[in-house]
Motif scaffolding. Structure first.
Motif, PDB file in Angstrom:
ATOM      1  N   TRP A 155     -11.528  -6.942  -5.489  1.00 52.28           N
ATOM      2  CA  TRP A 155     -11.398  -6.305  -4.188  1.00 52.28           C
ATOM      3  C   TRP A 155     -12.790  -6.004  -3.659  1.00 52.28           C
ATOM      4  O   TRP A 155     -13.770  -6.038  -4.411  1.00 52.28           O
ATOM      5  CB  TRP A 155     -10.541  -5.039  -4.243  1.00 52.28           C
TER       6      TRP A 155
ATOM      7  N   ALA B  66      -5.632  -1.734  -2.892  1.00 49.42           N
ATOM      8  CA  ALA B  66      -4.196  -2.005  -3.043  1.00 49.42           C
ATOM      9  C   ALA B  66      -3.753  -3.127  -2.113  1.00 49.42           C
ATOM     10  O   ALA B  66      -3.019  -4.039  -2.518  1.00 49.42           O
ATOM     11  CB  ALA B  66      -3.393  -0.731  -2.763  1.00 49.42           C
TER      12      ALA B  66
ATOM     13  N   LEU C 298      -5.299  -6.555  -3.294  1.00 52.08           N
ATOM     14  CA  LEU C 298      -4.669  -7.095  -4.495  1.00 52.08           C
ATOM     15  C   LEU C 298      -3.357  -7.795  -4.152  1.00 52.08           C
ATOM     16  O   LEU C 298      -3.014  -8.830  -4.736  1.00 52.08           O
ATOM     17  CB  LEU C 298      -4.434  -5.977  -5.511  1.00 52.08           C
TER      18      LEU C 298
ATOM     19  N   TRP D 207      -3.623   1.910  -5.648  1.00 54.58           N
ATOM     20  CA  TRP D 207      -3.186   0.751  -6.425  1.00 54.58           C
ATOM     21  C   TRP D 207      -2.418   1.150  -7.684  1.00 54.58           C
ATOM     22  O   TRP D 207      -1.644   0.358  -8.218  1.00 54.58           O
ATOM     23  CB  TRP D 207      -4.356  -0.165  -6.767  1.00 54.58           C
TER      24      TRP D 207
ATOM     25  N   THR E 284       1.074   1.065  -6.173  1.00 49.38           N
ATOM     26  CA  THR E 284       1.545  -0.245  -5.707  1.00 49.38           C
ATOM     27  C   THR E 284       1.682  -1.239  -6.845  1.00 49.38           C
ATOM     28  O   THR E 284       2.629  -2.044  -6.865  1.00 49.38           O
ATOM     29  CB  THR E 284       0.602  -0.815  -4.639  1.00 49.38           C
ATOM     30  N   LEU E 285       0.783  -1.212  -7.804  1.00 47.58           N
ATOM     31  CA  LEU E 285       0.877  -2.149  -8.918  1.00 47.58           C
ATOM     32  C   LEU E 285       2.015  -1.777  -9.854  1.00 47.58           C
ATOM     33  O   LEU E 285       2.637  -2.655 -10.476  1.00 47.58           O
ATOM     34  CB  LEU E 285      -0.432  -2.199  -9.694  1.00 47.58           C
TER      35      LEU E 285
END
Length: 285
Positions: A208, A242, A245, A278, A281-282
């Motif tokens: 990122w 986020a 990715l 992230w 979200t991941l």
């Protein structure tokens, strides 16, 4: 006394355009003016600028220097949309708000503490058009680290030899640590060793990029944009990582050298950093 600024018409701003520069800002009038000065110096591609302010006091564009740069941008033919966006619901929601203001083919997410040297925007647009990936970016140089050379970090530089392909990057993987290349002035030192010819640029692999990222807007929206803000508390950071990715996994992405983005190194306005976006979200992807 300066005359009041026209804040612009949101409906008119959504007219089709090649690029929109999206700048979220808060409590940084001097840095905002410097950022807008760099944007105003860009040539070679038609673009608009949207600024969304969440300052505790008057919006940053009321500062005479920032207001002057808004007028310069408009004088040079670039539409500028100014907006106050309250209450604050976090960084991701602020970026989602800005993204919704644009219908451009490409959107440059530009932080309010980054100065762009001339030709930066045109180079990024040329790169994303050729690479046909989800995003390209210019990591920011911290020039106070100009003489701090860190060879171990330079090993993270890995050029793309063709069009970037989608990658699934996760914490702890070798790819995750690519972000270390973007600390301090590492990328500047790597670029100097490449001895690129004038006008030459190269793509490289990233996890990122912070500060200056040009997205293919349709591919960003296809990847969810910043709509994950609804799953986050207001106090978070890492919303840029986020989103990138997610785009990286679907459409691929790249960093570009040389970078024309320079960090102003002003104090952060993000003091409440309760969560990395992230991380959420991941976990749910």
């Amino acid at each position: 006394m300066d005359r009041p600024l026209d804040t612009g018409d949101p409906a008119a701003f959504r007219a089709p355009r090649e690029v929109d520069v999206l700048v979220p800002t808060r409590n940084r009038p001097a840095a905002l003016a410097t950022t807008l000065a760099g944007v105003a110096a860009q040539e070679g591609v038609p673009f608009g600028v949207a600024v969304s302010d969440q300052s505790d006091g008057p919006p940053g564009w009321t500062d005479p220097a920032a207001a002057g740069m808004v007028r310069v941008l408009r004088h040079r033919g670039h539409p500028v949309l100014l907006g106050r966006h309250q209450p604050r619901r976090g960084l991701a929601e602020h970026r989602a708000h800005l993204l919704a203001r644009s219908s451009a083919r490409y959107v440059l997410c530009l932080d309010d503490d980054v100065w762009l040297e001339p030709a930066t925007l045109a180079r990024l647009v040329a790169a994303i058009a050729e690479l046909r990936c989800g995003f390209v970016g210019n990591a920011v140089h911290g020039l106070s680290y100009r003489d701090d050379v860190r060879p171990d970090s330079h090993r993270q530089f890995e050029p793309w030899t063709g069009r970037p392909h989608p990658e699934r990057v996760r914490p702890g993987s070798p790819e995750w640590w690519r972000a270390g290349l973007h600390a301090a002035a590492n990328l500047l030192h790597v670029t100097e060793k490449l001895r690129l010819a004038p006008g030459e640029w190269r793509p490289y692999k990233v996890s990122w990029i912070g500060g200056c990222v040009l997205f293919d807007r349709a591919k960003l929206v296809d990847s969810g944009g910043f709509d994950f803000w609804r799953r986050l508390p207001p106090d978070h950071q890492g919303e840029d990582a986020a989103a990138q990715l997610a785009v990286l996994e679907r459409h691929g992405g790249a960093g570009i050298v040389p970078s024309g983005a320079f960090h102003l190194e002003v104090p952060t306005t993000v003091v409440d950093r309760g969560l990395e976006a992230w991380e959420v979200t991941l976990r749910t992807s």
